[in-house]
Structures are given as structure tokens and as C-alpha cells.
Design a protein around this motif. Structure first.
Motif, mmCIF file in Angstrom:
data_model
loop_
_atom_site.group_PDB
_atom_site.id
_atom_site.type_symbol
_atom_site.label_atom_id
_atom_site.label_comp_id
_atom_site.label_asym_id
_atom_site.label_seq_id
_atom_site.Cartn_x
_atom_site.Cartn_y
_atom_site.Cartn_z
ATOM 1 N N PRO A 257 42.040 21.548 35.244
ATOM 2 C CA PRO A 257 40.760 21.441 34.132
ATOM 3 C C PRO A 257 39.608 22.077 34.736
ATOM 4 O O PRO A 257 39.123 22.325 35.622
ATOM 5 C CB PRO A 257 40.591 19.728 34.338
ATOM 6 N N VAL A 258 38.786 22.431 33.518
ATOM 7 C CA VAL A 258 37.324 23.188 33.832
ATOM 8 C C VAL A 258 36.205 22.453 33.422
ATOM 9 O O VAL A 258 36.204 22.066 31.952
ATOM 10 C CB VAL A 258 37.853 24.589 33.085
ATOM 11 N N VAL A 259 35.349 22.542 33.883
ATOM 12 C CA VAL A 259 33.899 22.043 33.281
ATOM 13 C C VAL A 259 32.960 23.245 33.676
ATOM 14 O O VAL A 259 32.814 23.967 34.437
ATOM 15 C CB VAL A 259 33.552 20.843 34.195
ATOM 16 N N THR A 260 32.176 23.400 32.586
ATOM 17 C CA THR A 260 31.130 24.610 32.691
ATOM 18 C C THR A 260 29.727 23.982 32.892
ATOM 19 O O THR A 260 29.404 22.844 32.249
ATOM 20 C CB THR A 260 31.055 25.312 31.277
ATOM 21 N N THR A 261 28.998 24.496 33.636
ATOM 22 C CA THR A 261 27.695 24.244 33.997
ATOM 23 C C THR A 261 26.689 24.634 32.837
ATOM 24 O O THR A 261 26.891 25.197 31.944
ATOM 25 C CB THR A 261 26.967 24.861 35.170
ATOM 26 N N PRO A 262 25.312 24.057 32.829
ATOM 27 C CA PRO A 262 24.419 24.457 31.526
ATOM 28 C C PRO A 262 24.430 26.017 31.552
ATOM 29 O O PRO A 262 24.398 26.678 30.553
ATOM 30 C CB PRO A 262 23.260 23.809 31.868
ATOM 31 N N ILE A 280 28.675 17.784 33.064
ATOM 32 C CA ILE A 280 28.314 17.670 34.270
ATOM 33 C C ILE A 280 27.389 16.847 34.531
ATOM 34 O O ILE A 280 27.351 16.143 35.846
ATOM 35 C CB ILE A 280 27.909 19.112 34.639
ATOM 36 N N GLU A 281 26.407 16.613 33.684
ATOM 37 C CA GLU A 281 25.554 15.106 33.915
ATOM 38 C C GLU A 281 26.080 13.874 33.618
ATOM 39 O O GLU A 281 25.427 13.326 32.848
ATOM 40 C CB GLU A 281 23.912 15.476 33.281
ATOM 41 N N ASP A 282 27.207 13.527 34.167
ATOM 42 C CA ASP A 282 27.943 12.228 33.876
ATOM 43 C C ASP A 282 28.820 11.906 35.244
ATOM 44 O O ASP A 282 29.236 12.809 35.591
ATOM 45 C CB ASP A 282 28.831 12.776 32.698
ATOM 46 N N ARG A 283 28.593 10.730 35.318
ATOM 47 C CA ARG A 283 29.278 10.164 36.475
ATOM 48 C C ARG A 283 30.773 10.151 36.558
ATOM 49 O O ARG A 283 31.604 10.256 37.464
ATOM 50 C CB ARG A 283 28.648 8.575 36.796
ATOM 51 N N HIS A 284 31.252 9.814 35.283
ATOM 52 C CA HIS A 284 32.689 9.874 35.397
ATOM 53 C C HIS A 284 33.321 11.455 35.540
ATOM 54 O O HIS A 284 34.264 11.650 36.184
ATOM 55 C CB HIS A 284 33.230 9.575 33.898
ATOM 56 N N THR A 285 32.622 12.158 35.058
ATOM 57 C CA THR A 285 33.040 13.785 35.462
ATOM 58 C C THR A 285 32.655 14.107 36.812
ATOM 59 O O THR A 285 33.605 14.676 37.411
ATOM 60 C CB THR A 285 32.042 14.936 34.546
ATOM 61 N N VAL A 364 42.396 15.136 31.208
ATOM 62 C CA VAL A 364 41.252 15.548 30.425
ATOM 63 C C VAL A 364 41.010 14.635 29.468
ATOM 64 O O VAL A 364 39.801 14.145 29.207
ATOM 65 C CB VAL A 364 41.481 17.247 30.196
ATOM 66 N N ARG A 365 42.021 14.231 28.684
ATOM 67 C CA ARG A 365 41.719 13.391 27.356
ATOM 68 C C ARG A 365 41.002 12.098 28.008
ATOM 69 O O ARG A 365 40.282 11.581 27.390
ATOM 70 C CB ARG A 365 42.947 13.191 26.725
ATOM 71 N N GLU A 366 41.894 11.589 29.025
ATOM 72 C CA GLU A 366 41.198 10.467 29.345
ATOM 73 C C GLU A 366 39.714 10.309 29.912
ATOM 74 O O GLU A 366 38.900 9.272 29.608
ATOM 75 C CB GLU A 366 41.990 9.895 30.787
ATOM 76 N N LEU A 367 39.413 11.298 30.625
ATOM 77 C CA LEU A 367 37.808 11.457 31.016
ATOM 78 C C LEU A 367 37.069 11.602 29.670
ATOM 79 O O LEU A 367 36.103 10.903 29.697
ATOM 80 C CB LEU A 367 37.944 12.629 32.027
ATOM 81 N N LEU A 368 37.580 12.645 28.848
ATOM 82 C CA LEU A 368 36.492 12.859 27.680
ATOM 83 C C LEU A 368 36.314 11.488 26.829
ATOM 84 O O LEU A 368 35.328 11.251 26.484
ATOM 85 C CB LEU A 368 37.041 13.862 26.905
ATOM 86 N N ALA A 369 37.446 10.750 26.645
ATOM 87 C CA ALA A 369 37.404 9.337 26.331
ATOM 88 C C ALA A 369 36.322 8.438 26.922
ATOM 89 O O ALA A 369 35.461 7.721 26.182
ATOM 90 C CB ALA A 369 38.641 8.747 26.148
ATOM 91 N N LYS A 370 36.338 8.376 28.282
ATOM 92 C CA LYS A 370 35.425 7.856 28.982
ATOM 93 C C LYS A 370 33.865 8.137 28.679
ATOM 94 O O LYS A 370 32.977 7.343 28.615
ATOM 95 C CB LYS A 370 35.774 7.837 30.722
ATOM 96 N N VAL A 371 33.883 9.568 28.769
ATOM 97 C CA VAL A 371 32.310 10.078 28.371
ATOM 98 C C VAL A 371 31.882 9.634 27.190
ATOM 99 O O VAL A 371 30.734 9.190 26.699
ATOM 100 C CB VAL A 371 32.362 11.511 28.535
ATOM 101 N N ALA A 372 32.902 9.733 25.988
ATOM 102 C CA ALA A 372 32.556 9.419 24.691
ATOM 103 C C ALA A 372 32.062 7.903 24.552
ATOM 104 O O ALA A 372 31.119 7.379 23.985
ATOM 105 C CB ALA A 372 33.618 9.858 23.724
ATOM 106 N N ALA A 373 32.791 7.007 25.157
ATOM 107 C CA ALA A 373 32.482 5.690 25.314
ATOM 108 C C ALA A 373 31.200 5.238 25.704
ATOM 109 O O ALA A 373 30.410 4.492 25.243
ATOM 110 C CB ALA A 373 33.558 4.651 25.877
ATOM 111 N N ARG A 374 30.884 5.808 26.683
ATOM 112 C CA ARG A 374 29.672 5.931 27.614
ATOM 113 C C ARG A 374 28.722 6.060 26.680
ATOM 114 O O ARG A 374 27.535 5.368 26.852
ATOM 115 C CB ARG A 374 29.677 6.480 28.863
ATOM 116 N N ILE A 375 28.615 7.142 26.064
ATOM 117 C CA ILE A 375 27.533 7.823 25.174
ATOM 118 C C ILE A 375 27.314 6.783 23.858
ATOM 119 O O ILE A 375 26.323 6.397 23.781
ATOM 120 C CB ILE A 375 27.517 8.908 24.714
#
Length: 573
Positions: A257-262, A280-285, A364-375
Motif C-alpha cells: 500500500p502507498v500513501v502520498t505526502t502533501p 497522512i494527517e490521520d491517526r488511522h493511517t 486498504v479498503r478497511e483503512l479508507l472506510a475508517k477514514v471516511a467514517a471519522r470525517i
């Protein structure tokens, strides 16, 4: 026996004839212009001043395109963007003292973002160097000293014969990884005096390559091949090195999995099954990256933003590929590989073994779902609506330039750049006023695509003079100004920290009327009409301004933190 280094290029008969019979009336300024043209420069940015007039006169007699801005700092931002878009060193012509010093914030941003800018500045006449003897206007005791802590290299000229070599060395420095701004200083009398030197024709300055050491990539490849949970952080170095394609190949081979910085926005496809996007500014990530047993960091120093405000504490092995030697292992112990991102990724591609891991896309899908729920839990519908409208209106291949404003903070995490080298912001140094003048520089670099600039009203006030520049050169830039009546980011920070604000509220102009006074079309919009109004402005040729009165909020990057933990710096974000 003849060695390669013994070979000397012999001038042709035509070159010899031209060298022996230089045209009359040339000056030191012509030597600068001829050297720039010989290196491949076609466009220069800047602002004239008393000691630099000989240089500007030479530009006016040359084939170089001159783009003049109204403030030196904005000229620096324009050159920064030109360098990012073209990959070429962008000449920035400045005058002595106040003019030179006004460019410092732009050069700091270029240094932080590795943008190749070639600043060429005048100096007082040689008789006055050292300060105090003659009391020249704009005089500084040591002008170059003001820039040594900001730029990549400083090159001082004291005679005309030094000009071609100094500029060529600076050009080479600016374009050698890591790219960056460089400084050349030439006294007024050296620029103004007639020269008997031949026309500059034989000049080259090929940047040095920075390949990785093979023993290091061998160890890195072994670690990555045997990893159970590899992950990748891609920073701005991937974009500067034009290495996005190689990054994608490596991630797919490793199932990482790949995350990009700003700064690395667009370095990896947003909707790829392995894309953690830019949260990247996310505790789950942060937790996800900390859990990697091998973490490959490419083109990032893992600084404040990229480490979620230094809350990131990796538990596995870190491999860091970084062209800037000073950033190597500066924040976390790692297998440090000092190299250009493109060359290092190519070396890894040639040596890693392909991994089989069917779980990575699901994780990856699980993480993005957590991020979406947090927002979603933070009730920030307006902010997401505005950002989605911008994305809808902006053509996929059009670049965008973002000031330090709340909407940009959202874009760092939530905006799909649609490709590398398309989204740029001032997050390297964090100064205000970047977005609009940088967009002007991008429009000069590539007039075939519209360019978007995004500012808050606070940052916009730094750049309003450049509406005249946009109109003068008819540059195809649409400027979105989100007007919330002050410095919105600082308003939130101060409220959170002190319970009240000081100095954050602003009296500001009617931006639509102001734009129209420059002959630039302006429109006041709403969140509901933003996508349509912005798309219309972007589709129309020439400059335009779209004003959105709206108070946006920052998102919080944390989920429920342990009770004993203090909020991270910047946690209002």
C-alpha cells in the motif's frame, strides 16, 4: 595514449570568426543573457531595479521572454512554479538590497519543495563591496550572506570573465538532485561595462546524477521481498524525479500500500487498489504505517506534516530514499539511501522479488472506510462539498496551486490530483501568498491548459497586485478566493489554544470589483453554484476571479486518543 579528459572541443571556423569579431555595444548583461540562452533558457521572471538595469537592457535586446511581476516575492513564486512544471531552471532577475531581500520567502519555498530557481541579482559597484565606504543606495555589508541559509548554493561574480562559468555552475546546481534555488550575484559596473569578450556559444551544465549505492539497494530489496506487511510513503521527491511510473511498478510487485505526502500529491493513482490516498494527517493511517514491518519512504524527510506532526513512531524497519543528504535519517533511524528517487526505484525494480499477498487491497479498503467514517462523524459537509466542486470543475490535466488556507489543508488529504506534478501548495515553507503568482508562472510554462489558483482572503491580499500581471500577459489563470473575513487557519488555532483570537480578523476589499478594476472578470459565487461558476471561468480564456464567501473548518486528524496523551501540535487540522 589519449584520455577522455584530455579531449578539447575545437571551435569551428564559424565559431572562431565570430569569437574574433564580436558585435559592438555588448555589456556584462549580454554575457548573462548569452549564457542563459546557451543553457537552454527561454523565459525569465523578475523586477527591474537601479543596479540591475544593464541586465534588463540586455534581456530587452535578446530573444528571451521576460515576464515581469509587481513584487519580487511573487516573481519568485512564479519562477518556482515554472521550474516545477517544466523541470528546467527558472531564471529570476532581481535588483540589489530591498528587491533581493523581498524574494527570500519565495526562495525558501523553492528550497523546501526542491524547485529549480536560478536567482540572478545585481550588487552595488565593486568599489562599494564590503559596505560603508560609499553609501550606495540598497547597499548591504554582505548581501550574499542573507541568502546562504536559504538557497542551495551561492555564486558571486566580480569580473565579466567569471559570468558564464558562474551561471553555468549555478544552473548545474539547481538541476542536480535535489533540485533547488541558487543565487548568483553580479555588481552593477560589471553588468554595465562594455565587454570585449566573445559571444558565449560553448556552454553546458549537465546536472550530475545521484545513483544509489548497490550494496544498499541489495539490502533494501531483500527486506522488501521478505516483508509480511510492507508499505510505502511517497513524497515530493518522487514527483520531482518523474518517478511515479516506477513507484507504481514497485508497489504492484511488492503488493505494498502507498500513501502520498502533501508534497507527493499525484505520485500514485488515487483510486488504485493499493492507494491509501493522502490521508497522512490521520491517526488511522498513522497506525497503519506504524504497523508495517518494512516501510519504504521515497523522497520525503518525514517532517512535521508527513509524520502527522511527529506522532508517527514506526515499529518496523524503515528504508529511506532521499536525495537531500541532510534529510536522510533526520527524523527516524533507517536504512538510508542517498539517491535520486527515479534511479533508486529502478535499482529496486531490478532486484526485488515479486510478493504474493491477496490481503493488501482489503486492508486498504478497511483503512479508507475508517477514514471516511471519522470525517463523516465531524459533520463537515460544507467543506467536502466545496472541495468536490473544485475537483468537478477542474479539468483532469489542469494544474492547481494552493495557498496556505483551510481549503488547501483539506486538499492535502482529500483532493485527487489526477496525476503527478498537477497539485502544488506552499506546504514546504508555509508562507502566505503563494497560490496566485505561482499559478501565473505555471500558465507561462504551459499556456495550453487552464491553471487554478486557490487562496483565502488573507493570502489573497499578498497577491492582488499580480492581477495586473495576469491581465498584462493575458495568462489563463482562474483565481478562487475563499473569503472568510480573516486568517481562517490562525483563527482556529488561536481559538483552540487560547479561547480567543488576536489579529486574525481583516477588513478586505470587494474582490469582484477589485478584479474588474484590473480588467479581470470576477464573479461572486456560493457553495451550490461553485462547480458551475468555476468551470465557466476555467473554460474562458484569460484571467478570471471567483469569490466564494464561506467560513470553512479544519478537520481533526485523530480518532479517540488515550486519555493520557496530549493533543498533537496542529491537531485542529
Amino acid at each position: 595514449m589519449t584520455h577522455d579528459h584530455d579531449l578539447v572541443l575545437r571551435p569551428t571556423a564559424a565559431q572562431t570568426e565570430a569569437a574574433l569579431n564580436p558585435p559592438p555595444g555588448r555589456t556584462g548583461g549580454d554575457l548573462v543573457v548569452e549564457t542563459l540562452a546557451g543553457l537552454g533558457a527561454t523565459t525569465v521572471f523578475g523586477l527591474p531595479g537601479q543596479h540591475a538595469l544593464g541586465l534588463f537592457d540586455a534581456v530587452g535586446r535578446s530573444d528571451l521572454r521576460y515576464v515581469g511581476l509587481r513584487v519580487e516575492n511573487n516573481a519568485g513564486f512564479a519562477a518556482d512554479a515554472y521550474g516545477r512544471i517544466t523541470g528546467e531552471a527558472a531564471p529570476l532577475l532581481l535588483s540589489t538590497g530591498p528587491g533581493a531581500l523581498t524574494s527570500l520567502p519565495a526562495l525558501q519555498e523553492a528550497a523546501a519543495a526542491s524547485a529549480p530557481v536560478l536567482a540572478i541579482c545585481s550588487q552595488v559597484p565593486t568599489a562599494g563591496l564590503g559596505g560603508g565606504r560609499h553609501g550606495y543606495l540598497h547597499e548591504l555589508p554582505d548581501q550574499a550572506a542573507s541568502f546562504r541559509g536559504v538557497v542551495k548554493s551561492v555564486h558571486t561574480v566580480r569580473s565579466q570573465s567569471q559570468i558564464p562559468s558562474a551561471i553555468a555552475a549555478a544552473w548545474k546546481s539547481a538541476l542536480t538532485a535535489p533540485h533547488g534555488p541558487v543565487w548568483v550575484e553580479i555588481p552593477q559596473d560589471v553588468l554595465n561595462a562594455e565587454t570585449t569578450l566573445p559571444v558565449v556559444t560553448g556552454v553546458d551544465a549537465f546536472p550530475e546524477e545521484l545513483p544509489p549505492r548497490p550494496e544498499l539497494t541489495a539490502v533494501a530489496a531483500d527486506l522488501l521481498s521478505r516483508a509480511e506487511r510492507p508499505a510505502i510513503i511517497a513524497g515530493g521527491g518522487v514527483v520531482r524525479a518523474d518517478a511515479s511510473g516506477k513507484l507504481k511498478q514497485l508497489a504492484e510487485r511488492l503488493k505494498a500500500p502507498v500513501v502520498t505526502t502533501p508534497g507527493g500529491k499525484g505520485a500514485f493513482p488515487w483510486k488504485h487498489p493499493l492507494s491509501l490516498q493522502s490521508w497522512i494527517e490521520d491517526r488511522h493511517t498513522t497506525d497503519f504505517l506504524q504497523d508495517a514491518d518494512v516501510l519504504l519512504v521515497v523522497g520525503s524527510g518525514l517532517g512535521e506534516l508527513s509524520s502527522n506532526y511527529h506522532t508517527f513512531t514506526p515499529r518496523g524497519r524503515v528504508i529511506q530514499i532521499e536525495a537531500d543528504l541532510g534529510k536522510l535519517e533526520s527524523n527516524h533511524p533507517a536504512l538510508g539511501i542517498h539517491a535520486d528517487a527515479r534511479l533508486a526505484l529502478q535499482a529496486l525494480l531490478e532486484t526485488v522479488s515479486e510478493r504474493t499477498d491477496d490481503t493488501a487491497p482489503e486492508r486498504v479498503r478497511e483503512l479508507l472506510a475508517k477514514v471516511a467514517a471519522r470525517i463523516a462523524a465531524q459533520e463537515l459537509t460544507l467543506e467536502q462539498q466545496v472541495l468536490a466542486a473544485v475537483r468537478k470543475a477542474l479539468p483532469a490535466d489542469a494544474p492547481s496551486f494552493w495557498d496556505m488556507t483551510i481549503l488547501a489543508y483539506w486538499a492535502w488529504s482529500a483532493f485527487d490530483a489526477k496525476g503527478p506534478n498537477r497539485m502544488h501548495s506552499a506546504q514546504g515553507a508555509g508562507g502566505l501568498g503563494y497560490g496566485f503568482p505561482a499559478a501565473l508562472g505555471a500558465a507561462v510554462a504551459d499556456p495550453t491548459r487552464p491553471v487554478l489558483a486557490v487562496s483565502g482572503d488573507g493570502g489573497a491580499l499578498y497577491s492582488v497586485a499580480e492581477l495586473a500581471t495576469a491581465r498584462q500577459y493575458d495568462l489563463d489563470v482562474t483565481w478562487l478566493i475563499v473569503d472568510d473575513g480573516g486568517y481562517g487557519v490562525l483563527r482556529e488555532y488561536m481559538t483552540d489554544a487560547f479561547g480567543r483570537t488576536t489579529g486574525t480578523e481583516l477588513t478586505r476589499p470587494d474582490y469582484v470589483a477589485l478584479a474588474e478594476s484590473f480588467g479581470v472578470p470576477g464573479v461572486r459565487t456560493s457553495p451550490e453554484a461553485l462547480a458551475a461558476d468555476l468551470a465557466k471561468a476555467l473554460a474562458a480564456p484569460g484571467p478570471s476571479v471567483v469569490v466564494l464567501p464561506a467560513v470553512l473548518r479544519l478537520f481533526a486528524p485523530t480518532h479517540e486518543a488515550p486519555a493520557h496523551e496530549e493533543p498533537a501540535p496542529g491537531s485542529a487540522r
